[in-house]
Design a protein around this motif. Structure first.
Motif, PDB file in Angstrom:
ATOM      1  N   MET A 164      -4.381 -18.231   2.538  1.00 51.64           N
ATOM      2  CA  MET A 164      -3.992 -17.321   1.452  1.00 51.64           C
ATOM      3  C   MET A 164      -2.347 -16.928   1.586  1.00 51.64           C
ATOM      4  N   THR A 165      -1.841 -16.951   0.459  1.00 52.61           N
ATOM      5  CA  THR A 165      -0.497 -16.659   0.147  1.00 52.61           C
ATOM      6  C   THR A 165      -0.399 -15.482  -0.694  1.00 52.61           C
ATOM      7  N   GLN A 166       0.343 -14.731  -0.311  1.00 56.55           N
ATOM      8  CA  GLN A 166       0.524 -13.368  -1.336  1.00 56.55           C
ATOM      9  C   GLN A 166       2.126 -13.024  -1.075  1.00 56.55           C
ATOM     10  N   THR A 167       2.525 -12.574  -2.470  1.00 55.65           N
ATOM     11  CA  THR A 167       3.904 -12.572  -2.502  1.00 55.65           C
ATOM     12  C   THR A 167       3.958 -10.841  -2.951  1.00 55.65           C
ATOM     13  N   VAL A 168       4.743 -10.310  -1.978  1.00 58.99           N
ATOM     14  CA  VAL A 168       4.976  -8.670  -2.384  1.00 58.99           C
ATOM     15  C   VAL A 168       6.647  -8.386  -2.248  1.00 58.99           C
ATOM     16  N   ASP A 169       6.995  -7.381  -2.939  1.00 59.49           N
ATOM     17  CA  ASP A 169       8.271  -6.622  -3.007  1.00 59.49           C
ATOM     18  C   ASP A 169       8.664  -6.406  -1.455  1.00 59.49           C
ATOM     19  N   LEU A 170       7.641  -5.868  -0.575  1.00 61.37           N
ATOM     20  CA  LEU A 170       7.920  -5.231   0.430  1.00 61.37           C
ATOM     21  C   LEU A 170       6.926  -5.629   1.434  1.00 61.37           C
ATOM     22  N   LEU A 171       7.055  -6.262   2.752  1.00 65.41           N
ATOM     23  CA  LEU A 171       5.985  -6.419   3.660  1.00 65.41           C
ATOM     24  C   LEU A 171       6.474  -5.542   4.831  1.00 65.41           C
ATOM     25  N   VAL A 172       5.768  -4.568   5.278  1.00 69.11           N
ATOM     26  CA  VAL A 172       6.287  -3.811   6.328  1.00 69.11           C
ATOM     27  C   VAL A 172       5.317  -4.288   7.513  1.00 69.11           C
ATOM     28  N   ILE A 173       6.017  -4.293   8.789  1.00 68.94           N
ATOM     29  CA  ILE A 173       5.678  -4.917   9.929  1.00 68.94           C
ATOM     30  C   ILE A 173       5.413  -3.607  10.785  1.00 68.94           C
ATOM     31  N   GLY A 174       4.214  -3.151  11.163  1.00 66.26           N
ATOM     32  CA  GLY A 174       4.198  -1.839  11.890  1.00 66.26           C
ATOM     33  C   GLY A 174       3.601  -0.887  11.201  1.00 66.26           C
ATOM     34  N   THR A 175       2.402  -0.005  11.657  1.00 64.15           N
ATOM     35  CA  THR A 175       2.099   0.769  11.054  1.00 64.15           C
ATOM     36  C   THR A 175       2.125   2.274  11.749  1.00 64.15           C
ATOM     37  N   GLY A 176       3.196   2.275  12.450  1.00 61.98           N
ATOM     38  CA  GLY A 176       3.529   3.487  13.128  1.00 61.98           C
ATOM     39  C   GLY A 176       4.331   4.351  12.108  1.00 61.98           C
ATOM     40  N   ALA A 177       5.008   5.358  12.638  1.00 57.63           N
ATOM     41  CA  ALA A 177       5.664   6.294  11.665  1.00 57.63           C
ATOM     42  C   ALA A 177       6.858   5.459  11.020  1.00 57.63           C
ATOM     43  N   ALA A 178       7.287   4.514  11.872  1.00 57.28           N
ATOM     44  CA  ALA A 178       8.529   3.942  11.240  1.00 57.28           C
ATOM     45  C   ALA A 178       8.347   3.153  10.027  1.00 57.28           C
TER      46      ALA A 178
END
Ligand SMILES: Cc1cc2nc3c(=O)[nH]c(=O)nc-3n(C[C@H](O)[C@H](O)[C@H](O)COP(=O)(O)OP(=O)(O)OC[C@H]3O[C@@H](n4cnc5c(N)ncnc54)[C@H](O)[C@@H]3O)c2cc1C
Length: 126
Positions: free
Chosen positions: A1-15
């Motif tokens: 599956m390929t999905q296009t997004v404006d922003l992909l965030v790596i990591g679900t911590g505070a940052a």
């Protein structure tokens, strides 16, 4: 599956959480990924559990130091299994709570190791 997004965030911590929610509120399409349970170090393994564990050790330390100096009572000790059970009451719900928060906000969630394939493409897991 390929999905296009404006922003992909790596990591679900505070940052990771702050820009994910902020970009989503601004109307961007956003996805977030983590290779470990959602929540990051602070909530799961760092700040919050540390405060409780260190707090119990501090209490014991102060009890020992103050004995005979105005503090008296039965022998105080750390009940390690009970302390860890207490810690789990507030760490274990975190991953599910965090992921639900992203779903409610309309942030797509992924699990797995994120790796750059090229400057615009990130592969998650295999
Ligand atoms: C024991 C301990 C106690 C602490 N106590 C405090 C405190 O009292 N006060 C304080 O301010 N700070 C404290 N900290 C520091 C605080 O936990 C960190 O500063 C904070 O968690 C950093 O947040 P972050 O989002 O940058 O990283 P993290 O919370 O570590 O989140 C990064 C996430 O990214 C994921 N990830 C990384 N690379 C990838 C990849 N390629 N693909 C998929 N996922 C990936 C990881 O699995 C992780 O979940 C403590 C840290 C520790 C270890």
């Amino acid at each position: 599956m390929t999905q296009t997004v404006d922003l992909l965030v790596i990591g679900t911590g505070a940052a990771g959480a702050a820009p994910a929610y902020r970009a989503r509120r601004a109307g961007w399409t956003v996805a977030i990924v983590d290779k470990r349970p959602y929540g990051g170090t602070c909530a799961l393994r760092g700040c919050d559990p540390k405060k409780v564990l260190v707090g119990a050790a501090d209490l014991l330390d102060w009890y020992r130091r103050m004995q005979g100096r105005g503090v008296a009572g039965e022998r105080v000790h750390v009940d390690w299994p009970a302390l860890i059970r207490f810690k789990r009451t507030f760490t274990e719900p975190v991953p599910q709570d965090r992921e639900q928060g992203y779903h409610h906000a309309g942030v797509a969630t992924f699990h797995g190791l994120a790796r750059f394939v090229d400057a615009q493409t990130i592969r998650v897991g295999e």
